[in-house]
Scaffold this motif. Structure first.
Motif, PDB file in Angstrom:
ATOM      1  N   LEU A 104      28.706  27.042 -28.136  1.00 48.82           N
ATOM      2  CA  LEU A 104      29.555  27.569 -27.064  1.00 48.82           C
ATOM      3  C   LEU A 104      30.391  28.760 -27.505  1.00 48.82           C
ATOM      4  CD1 LEU A 104      30.703  24.185 -25.485  1.00 48.82           C
ATOM      5  CD2 LEU A 104      28.713  25.612 -24.939  1.00 48.82           C
ATOM      6  N   VAL A 105      30.700  28.837 -28.781  1.00 51.46           N
ATOM      7  CA  VAL A 105      31.478  29.968 -29.299  1.00 51.46           C
ATOM      8  C   VAL A 105      30.567  31.155 -29.607  1.00 51.46           C
ATOM      9  CG1 VAL A 105      32.911  30.756 -31.221  1.00 51.46           C
ATOM     10  CG2 VAL A 105      33.319  28.507 -30.191  1.00 51.46           C
ATOM     11  N   ALA A 106      29.389  30.884 -30.162  1.00 52.72           N
ATOM     12  CA  ALA A 106      28.496  31.963 -30.593  1.00 52.72           C
ATOM     13  C   ALA A 106      28.036  32.832 -29.433  1.00 52.72           C
ATOM     14  CB  ALA A 106      27.282  31.373 -31.320  1.00 52.72           C
ATOM     15  N   PHE A 107      27.875  32.242 -28.251  1.00 51.94           N
ATOM     16  CA  PHE A 107      27.343  32.991 -27.116  1.00 51.94           C
ATOM     17  C   PHE A 107      28.422  33.424 -26.129  1.00 51.94           C
ATOM     18  CE2 PHE A 107      23.924  30.428 -28.799  1.00 51.94           C
ATOM     19  CZ  PHE A 107      22.870  31.332 -28.850  1.00 51.94           C
ATOM     20  N   ALA A 108      29.671  33.109 -26.431  1.00 49.26           N
ATOM     21  CA  ALA A 108      30.758  33.415 -25.494  1.00 49.26           C
ATOM     22  C   ALA A 108      30.921  34.912 -25.305  1.00 49.26           C
ATOM     23  CB  ALA A 108      32.064  32.809 -25.989  1.00 49.26           C
ATOM     24  N   ASP A 109      31.195  35.298 -24.068  1.00 45.08           N
ATOM     25  CA  ASP A 109      31.394  36.697 -23.718  1.00 45.08           C
ATOM     26  C   ASP A 109      32.846  36.889 -23.302  1.00 45.08           C
ATOM     27  OD1 ASP A 109      31.381  39.281 -22.855  1.00 45.08           O
ATOM     28  OD2 ASP A 109      29.923  39.010 -21.250  1.00 45.08           O
ATOM     29  N   GLN A 110      33.590  37.571 -24.138  1.00 45.80           N
ATOM     30  CA  GLN A 110      34.997  37.838 -23.844  1.00 45.80           C
ATOM     31  C   GLN A 110      35.245  39.322 -23.546  1.00 45.80           C
ATOM     32  OE1 GLN A 110      36.864  35.296 -23.466  1.00 45.80           O
ATOM     33  NE2 GLN A 110      35.460  33.807 -24.347  1.00 45.80           N
ATOM     34  N   ARG A 111      34.155  40.055 -23.238  1.00 47.92           N
ATOM     35  CA  ARG A 111      34.280  41.512 -23.053  1.00 47.92           C
ATOM     36  C   ARG A 111      35.298  41.883 -21.996  1.00 47.92           C
ATOM     37  NH1 ARG A 111      28.483  43.309 -21.461  1.00 47.92           N
ATOM     38  NH2 ARG A 111      28.738  41.385 -20.292  1.00 47.92           N
ATOM     39  N   ARG A 153      26.361  26.521 -22.448  1.00 49.26           N
ATOM     40  CA  ARG A 153      26.082  27.713 -23.250  1.00 49.26           C
ATOM     41  C   ARG A 153      25.850  28.921 -22.352  1.00 49.26           C
ATOM     42  NH1 ARG A 153      20.721  27.253 -26.664  1.00 49.26           N
ATOM     43  NH2 ARG A 153      19.917  27.159 -24.526  1.00 49.26           N
ATOM     44  N   ALA A 154      25.086  28.735 -21.271  1.00 51.53           N
ATOM     45  CA  ALA A 154      24.855  29.839 -20.335  1.00 51.53           C
ATOM     46  C   ALA A 154      26.154  30.264 -19.661  1.00 51.53           C
ATOM     47  CB  ALA A 154      23.817  29.425 -19.296  1.00 51.53           C
ATOM     48  N   LEU A 155      26.973  29.292 -19.269  1.00 49.55           N
ATOM     49  CA  LEU A 155      28.243  29.614 -18.612  1.00 49.55           C
ATOM     50  C   LEU A 155      29.214  30.311 -19.563  1.00 49.55           C
ATOM     51  CD1 LEU A 155      28.831  26.386 -16.499  1.00 49.55           C
ATOM     52  CD2 LEU A 155      28.236  28.669 -15.648  1.00 49.55           C
ATOM     53  N   SER A 156      29.104  30.036 -20.857  1.00 49.48           N
ATOM     54  CA  SER A 156      30.017  30.653 -21.825  1.00 49.48           C
ATOM     55  C   SER A 156      29.891  32.169 -21.852  1.00 49.48           C
ATOM     56  CB  SER A 156      29.781  30.083 -23.231  1.00 49.48           C
ATOM     57  OG  SER A 156      28.595  30.604 -23.814  1.00 49.48           O
ATOM     58  N   THR A 157      28.773  32.690 -21.359  1.00 44.25           N
ATOM     59  CA  THR A 157      28.585  34.150 -21.280  1.00 44.25           C
ATOM     60  C   THR A 157      29.257  34.728 -20.034  1.00 44.25           C
ATOM     61  OG1 THR A 157      26.501  34.096 -20.019  1.00 44.25           O
ATOM     62  CG2 THR A 157      26.353  33.857 -22.430  1.00 44.25           C
ATOM     63  N   ASN A 158      29.851  33.855 -19.201  1.00 44.13           N
ATOM     64  CA  ASN A 158      30.467  34.276 -17.930  1.00 44.13           C
ATOM     65  C   ASN A 158      29.507  35.138 -17.117  1.00 44.13           C
ATOM     66  OD1 ASN A 158      33.266  33.160 -17.838  1.00 44.13           O
ATOM     67  ND2 ASN A 158      33.368  34.177 -19.835  1.00 44.13           N
ATOM     68  N   PRO A 159      28.348  34.565 -16.751  1.00 45.69           N
ATOM     69  CA  PRO A 159      27.298  35.357 -16.104  1.00 45.69           C
ATOM     70  C   PRO A 159      27.624  35.727 -14.663  1.00 45.69           C
ATOM     71  CG  PRO A 159      26.697  33.043 -16.082  1.00 45.69           C
ATOM     72  CD  PRO A 159      27.972  33.143 -16.884  1.00 45.69           C
ATOM     73  N   ARG A 160      27.133  36.868 -14.265  1.00 49.06           N
ATOM     74  CA  ARG A 160      27.183  37.236 -12.851  1.00 49.06           C
ATOM     75  C   ARG A 160      26.093  36.489 -12.077  1.00 49.06           C
ATOM     76  NH1 ARG A 160      26.529  43.530 -13.290  1.00 49.06           N
ATOM     77  NH2 ARG A 160      26.985  43.541 -11.054  1.00 49.06           N
ATOM     78  N   LEU A 161      24.966  36.222 -12.738  1.00 50.90           N
ATOM     79  CA  LEU A 161      23.883  35.440 -12.146  1.00 50.90           C
ATOM     80  C   LEU A 161      23.467  34.356 -13.135  1.00 50.90           C
ATOM     81  CD1 LEU A 161      21.659  34.842 -10.045  1.00 50.90           C
ATOM     82  CD2 LEU A 161      20.245  36.574 -11.203  1.00 50.90           C
ATOM     83  N   LEU A 162      23.516  33.111 -12.681  1.00 50.26           N
ATOM     84  CA  LEU A 162      23.080  31.973 -13.484  1.00 50.26           C
ATOM     85  C   LEU A 162      21.748  31.488 -12.929  1.00 50.26           C
ATOM     86  CD1 LEU A 162      23.716  29.766 -15.651  1.00 50.26           C
ATOM     87  CD2 LEU A 162      24.759  28.449 -13.777  1.00 50.26           C
ATOM     88  N   ILE A 163      20.746  31.363 -13.800  1.00 50.89           N
ATOM     89  CA  ILE A 163      19.416  30.881 -13.415  1.00 50.89           C
ATOM     90  C   ILE A 163      19.185  29.528 -14.077  1.00 50.89           C
ATOM     91  CG2 ILE A 163      16.938  31.344 -13.475  1.00 50.89           C
ATOM     92  CD1 ILE A 163      17.598  34.330 -13.666  1.00 50.89           C
ATOM     93  N   LEU A 164      18.809  28.530 -13.278  1.00 46.67           N
ATOM     94  CA  LEU A 164      18.534  27.193 -13.803  1.00 46.67           C
ATOM     95  C   LEU A 164      17.087  26.829 -13.506  1.00 46.67           C
ATOM     96  CD1 LEU A 164      21.682  26.828 -12.224  1.00 46.67           C
ATOM     97  CD2 LEU A 164      21.577  25.114 -14.027  1.00 46.67           C
ATOM     98  N   ASP A 165      16.310  26.632 -14.565  1.00 44.95           N
ATOM     99  CA  ASP A 165      14.891  26.308 -14.432  1.00 44.95           C
ATOM    100  C   ASP A 165      14.694  24.825 -14.727  1.00 44.95           C
ATOM    101  OD1 ASP A 165      12.180  26.388 -14.205  1.00 44.95           O
ATOM    102  OD2 ASP A 165      11.809  27.654 -15.959  1.00 44.95           O
ATOM    103  N   GLU A 166      14.519  24.030 -13.650  1.00 40.66           N
ATOM    104  CA  GLU A 166      14.278  22.589 -13.770  1.00 40.66           C
ATOM    105  C   GLU A 166      15.377  21.901 -14.583  1.00 40.66           C
ATOM    106  OE1 GLU A 166      12.088  21.269 -12.008  1.00 40.66           O
ATOM    107  OE2 GLU A 166      10.421  22.653 -11.713  1.00 40.66           O
ATOM    108  N   ALA A 167      16.619  22.135 -14.197  1.00 40.85           N
ATOM    109  CA  ALA A 167      17.762  21.630 -14.968  1.00 40.85           C
ATOM    110  C   ALA A 167      17.910  20.117 -14.915  1.00 40.85           C
ATOM    111  CB  ALA A 167      19.053  22.289 -14.486  1.00 40.85           C
ATOM    112  N   THR A 168      17.299  19.453 -13.927  1.00 31.93           N
ATOM    113  CA  THR A 168      17.430  17.998 -13.832  1.00 31.93           C
ATOM    114  C   THR A 168      16.146  17.277 -14.214  1.00 31.93           C
ATOM    115  OG1 THR A 168      16.781  17.872 -11.491  1.00 31.93           O
ATOM    116  CG2 THR A 168      19.109  18.279 -11.968  1.00 31.93           C
ATOM    117  N   GLU A 169      15.153  18.004 -14.660  1.00 29.66           N
ATOM    118  CA  GLU A 169      13.845  17.423 -14.976  1.00 29.66           C
ATOM    119  C   GLU A 169      13.938  16.451 -16.156  1.00 29.66           C
ATOM    120  OE1 GLU A 169       9.770  16.709 -14.637  1.00 29.66           O
ATOM    121  OE2 GLU A 169      11.080  17.848 -13.298  1.00 29.66           O
TER     122      GLU A 169
END
Length: 240
Positions: A104-111, A153-169
């Motif tokens: 969670l720290v390695a991919f964080a976006d604090q820009r 981890r994806a949210l830690s980048t503070n994305p403008r668009l989040l894509i989830l591919d079969e997140a509940t599979e």
């Protein structure tokens, strides 16, 4: 999402494939700021290929992709990611030798110094299980915990668009409910999201619009009320 929300992602005429095999035949896709959009269809109908073209992992043969009004097709996946696109991939792909906290720290976006962005503390509040397992390595987590970690981890980048591919599979029902709870919170926070998932009943209460693919073409699109009302679409194209 407001009716007047502007386009965040605009894909036109996407054609793509693998070697001599063409998979996509002129896909059009729009995602507006704050919208939750689903991409639906049976296995092998082009959903994953569409996602790969959107994130730059598969080159287009024809068509265009704009993100935030900027042409992005032909760019490397890391360049597209830096524009604010994050994917939770099928299979989770957590790093076995990194701890939860390190993921969670390695991919964080604090820009942008976002006051309302996803900090480590907020991610732990979203998934308390991750706080409990903060010092555990990726390979020490259960499948459900790895899925929570992949989303966080994806949210830690503070994305403008989040894509989830079969997140509940492949998740246990109790963990699947945890993921749906997370997705509802993201919707309430106006997180723009593109979801690929097979649990249509749950998606009806979550998504603003749905796009159905059949053999690499868009065969239906509309809002949740329209999809709920047209069960013929379910039987013809979704195998339900």
């Amino acid at each position: 999402m407001s009716e007047g929300a502007t386009l965040l992602l605009e894909a036109r005429g996407l054609e793509a494939g693998y070697g001599a095999s063409q998979v996509l035949f002129g896909i059009d896709l729009d995602i507006r700021h704050g919208q939750v959009l689903t991409l639906l269809g049976r296995n092998g109908m082009g959903k994953s290929t569409t996602l790969k073209t959107l994130i730059g992992a598969l080159a287009l043969r024809r068509g265009s992709i704009r993100f935030g009004g900027e042409l992005v097709h032909g760019r490397r996946p890391d360049a597209i990611a830096r524009l604010g696109v994050a994917i939770v991939p099928e299979g989770r792909q957590c790093f076995p030798n990194l701890t939860v906290r390190e993921h969670l720290v390695a991919f964080a976006d604090q820009r942008n110094g976002l006051r309302d962005g996803w900090t480590l503390e907020k991610l732990y509040a979203l998934f308390p299980r991750l706080a409990e397992r903060a010092d555990n390595l990726g390979h020490q987590l259960s499948g459900g915990e790895q899925q929570m970690l992949a989303i966080a981890r994806a949210l830690s980048t503070n994305p403008r668009l989040l894509i989830l591919d079969e997140a509940t599979e492949g998740l246990a029902p109790v963990i699947r409910e945890e993921i749906w709870r997370c997705l509802r919170r993201l919707k309430e926070a106006d997180q723009t999201t593109l979801v690929v998932d097979k649990y249509i009943e749950r998606l009806l209460g979550l998504a603003d619009r749905h796009v159905v693919l059949e053999r690499g073409r868009v065969v239906w699109q509309g809002d949740s009320a329209a999809l709920d009302a047209d069960r013929g679409v379910w039987s013809r194209y979704l195998g339900v």
